[in-house]
Design a protein around this motif. Structure first.
Motif, PDB file in Angstrom:
ATOM      1  N   PRO A  13      -5.953   5.507 -30.431  1.00  0.00           N
ATOM      2  CA  PRO A  13      -5.497   6.395 -29.356  1.00  0.00           C
ATOM      3  C   PRO A  13      -3.975   6.569 -29.351  1.00  0.00           C
ATOM      4  CG  PRO A  13      -7.206   4.961 -28.538  1.00  0.00           C
ATOM      5  CD  PRO A  13      -6.863   4.471 -29.925  1.00  0.00           C
ATOM      6  N   SER A  14      -3.241   5.501 -29.603  1.00  0.00           N
ATOM      7  CA  SER A  14      -1.773   5.614 -29.633  1.00  0.00           C
ATOM      8  C   SER A  14      -1.317   6.574 -30.732  1.00  0.00           C
ATOM      9  CB  SER A  14      -1.134   4.237 -29.837  1.00  0.00           C
ATOM     10  OG  SER A  14      -1.360   3.437 -28.697  1.00  0.00           O
ATOM     11  N   GLN A  15      -1.985   6.516 -31.889  1.00  0.00           N
ATOM     12  CA  GLN A  15      -1.646   7.434 -32.982  1.00  0.00           C
ATOM     13  C   GLN A  15      -1.982   8.879 -32.599  1.00  0.00           C
ATOM     14  OE1 GLN A  15      -4.039   5.397 -35.917  1.00  0.00           O
ATOM     15  NE2 GLN A  15      -2.222   4.592 -36.959  1.00  0.00           N
ATOM     16  N   ILE A  21       2.104  14.609 -29.152  1.00  0.00           N
ATOM     17  CA  ILE A  21       3.518  14.813 -28.825  1.00  0.00           C
ATOM     18  C   ILE A  21       4.200  15.605 -29.938  1.00  0.00           C
ATOM     19  CG2 ILE A  21       5.729  13.594 -28.573  1.00  0.00           C
ATOM     20  CD1 ILE A  21       4.053  11.389 -27.042  1.00  0.00           C
ATOM     21  N   GLN A  22       3.929  15.234 -31.185  1.00  0.00           N
ATOM     22  CA  GLN A  22       4.511  15.936 -32.339  1.00  0.00           C
ATOM     23  C   GLN A  22       4.047  17.390 -32.411  1.00  0.00           C
ATOM     24  OE1 GLN A  22       6.790  14.995 -34.631  1.00  0.00           O
ATOM     25  NE2 GLN A  22       7.088  13.111 -33.482  1.00  0.00           N
ATOM     26  N   GLU A  23       2.756  17.608 -32.196  1.00  0.00           N
ATOM     27  CA  GLU A  23       2.223  18.967 -32.344  1.00  0.00           C
ATOM     28  C   GLU A  23       2.744  19.900 -31.258  1.00  0.00           C
ATOM     29  OE1 GLU A  23      -2.151  19.344 -30.143  1.00  0.00           O
ATOM     30  OE2 GLU A  23      -2.067  18.457 -32.119  1.00  0.00           O
ATOM     31  N   LEU A  24       3.047  19.370 -30.080  1.00  0.00           N
ATOM     32  CA  LEU A  24       3.567  20.221 -29.009  1.00  0.00           C
ATOM     33  C   LEU A  24       4.961  20.734 -29.370  1.00  0.00           C
ATOM     34  CD1 LEU A  24       2.311  18.213 -25.933  1.00  0.00           C
ATOM     35  CD2 LEU A  24       1.576  20.516 -26.594  1.00  0.00           C
ATOM     36  N   GLU A  30       8.257  16.482 -25.261  1.00  0.00           N
ATOM     37  CA  GLU A  30       9.322  15.608 -24.768  1.00  0.00           C
ATOM     38  C   GLU A  30       8.938  14.992 -23.425  1.00  0.00           C
ATOM     39  OE1 GLU A  30      12.926  17.927 -24.680  1.00  0.00           O
ATOM     40  OE2 GLU A  30      12.725  18.457 -26.800  1.00  0.00           O
ATOM     41  N   MET A  31       8.342  15.802 -22.540  1.00  0.00           N
ATOM     42  CA  MET A  31       7.952  15.315 -21.219  1.00  0.00           C
ATOM     43  C   MET A  31       6.829  14.285 -21.342  1.00  0.00           C
ATOM     44  SD  MET A  31       8.573  15.503 -17.935  1.00  0.00           S
ATOM     45  CE  MET A  31       9.450  17.030 -17.633  1.00  0.00           C
TER      46      MET A  31
END
Length: 142
Positions: A13-15, A21-24, A30-31
Motif C-alpha cells: 500500500p505504501s508503494q 502521488i507521483q502520477e498526480l 504535493e497536498m
C-alpha cells in the motif's frame, strides 16, 4: 476481495500511495504527500492501506481517514469524524452525516498542521477507546 495490506500487482500500500502521488504530479500530489507526512508525524504507528480500487487509507485500531483525490480537491474523510471535537473548524465537507466528516483541501490552501495532527490523534484515541470497549464486552471463553 483483495487484501488491503497487499496492493495491486503485489505492491505494498505504501508503494501504491507513492505511485499515486507521483502520477498526480501537481498540487494534489504535493497536498496528498504533505497530509501523509503529517499523518505519520501525528501517529508514528499508522498503518497505510489501499482499499476500494485505489483509495489510500490510514488506520490505527480502525480507520482514521481516507485520502481521496479529485479534480479540484484532496479530501480527507475521517471515518468517525462526527464523533470528534473539531475546535479549529477543519471539517468543511460531509457535515450532514451522522458518522463521517471530511476536510476538502483545494489548490493554494494552507494546512493548519497543529490542528490536523490534533484531529488525527483524537481519531486514533477514539478508535482505541471503541476497540477497548468491544474487547471488554466479549464474553470470556472457558
Amino acid at each position: 476481495m483483495s487484501d488491503p495490506k497487499q496492493g495491486d500487482g503485489g505492491a505494498s500500500p505504501s508503494q501504491l500511495i507513492d505511485a499515486r502521488i507521483q502520477e498526480l504530479s501537481d498540487w494534489r500530489g504535493e497536498m496528498l504527500a504533505r497530509v501523509r507526512s503529517l499523518m505519520k508525524q501525528a501517529e508514528p504507528d499508522v498503518v497505510e492501506e489501499w482499499k476500494w480500487r485505489g483509495v489510500p487509507v490510514w488506520s490505527h485500531a480502525g480507520i482514521i481517514c481516507t485520502g481521496e483525490t479529485y479534480k479540484s480537491a484532496v479530501k480527507l474523510t475521517f471515518a468517525k469524524g462526527a464523533s470528534l471535537e473539531d475546535p479549529s473548524g477543519l471539517f468543511n465537507s460531509s457535515l450532514e452525516g451522522n458518522t463521517r466528516r471530511a476536510i476538502d483541501f483545494h489548490e493554494g490552501d494552507k494546512i493548519d498542521e497543529k490542528a490536523l495532527k490534533a484531529l488525527i490523534r483524537a481519531a486514533v484515541a477514539l478508535n482505541i477507546s471503541v476497540q477497548t470497549a468491544r474487547t471488554r464486552k466479549k464474553p470470556k471463553s472457558a
